[in-house]
Design an enzyme around this catalytic site. Structure first.
Site: not given
Length: 193
Positions: A14, A16, A104, A106
């Site tokens: 976590g 981010n 999202n 990546h």
């Protein structure tokens, strides 16, 4: 202007997630309303609790069940979902409920090194094996195709042939910490326009 309530979906440590929560702590346009994890042991849940953000754990069956997820997201008036190291595929019904409102991050420059099984160290190992001269982050809208949604933004960093997998990971992670919250903020601002 009413704030956009975001839910951050996580599976792991976590970093981010915490970065996003802290970035939006005093925001006029974004409220981190909820953290959702598919794993009860995800350290992201500890980070969320420390920062005063409610969290829920939803297993794969729950995630894939609209009767489980919809009430949770409605309870917290969620407007947008941000995946920050969330590993399960997002079910189609959620993508339909939140069109162009699930994003999202990546850890590579898509379309390279994307798809099923390509997350975390698997991606960095693939970058190293390919002999890529750069890596980076891709922030994209989520679609039913794994890592196949419309790209919002990409940032890259140069690599040297001597870089280890861990060094590649560290360079990429620096980009995540620096740019991901700003990209989320720009997406939210576009929602309001």
């Amino acid at each position: 202007m009413q704030k956009t309530n975001i839910a951050i979906f996580v599976s792991g440590s976590g970093s981010n997630c915490e970065n996003l929560i802290r970035y939006f702590e005093n925001s006029d346009i974004v409220c981190t309303a909820l953290v959702v994890s598919n794993r009860a042991d995800a350290y992201a849940l500890v980070r969320a609790e420390r920062l005063g953000v409610p969290s829920v754990v939803v297993n794969k069956a729950g995630l894939n069940n609209p009767e489980v997820m919809k009430p949770i997201l409605e309870q917290y008036a969620i407007d947008m979902i941000v995946l920050a190291g969330f590993l399960p595929m997002v079910p189609d019904y959620l993508i339909e409920l939140f069109p162009q409102r699930i994003i999202n991050i990546h850890p590579a420059l898509l379309p390279k090194h994307g798809g099923k099984g390509m997350w975390g160290h698997h991606v960095h190992e693939a970058v190293k094996k390919a002999g890529d001269t750069e890596t980076g982050i891709t922030v994209h809208f989520v679609s039913p195709i794994c890592d196949g949604g419309e790209i919002i933004e990409q940032y890259s960093v140069a690599l040297s042939p001597e870089d280890t997998v861990d060094e590649i990971a560290a360079k990429e992670h620096e980009l995540e910490m620096r740019y991901f919250p700003e990209i989320v903020e720009r997406v939210v601002k576009k929602l309001h326009n």
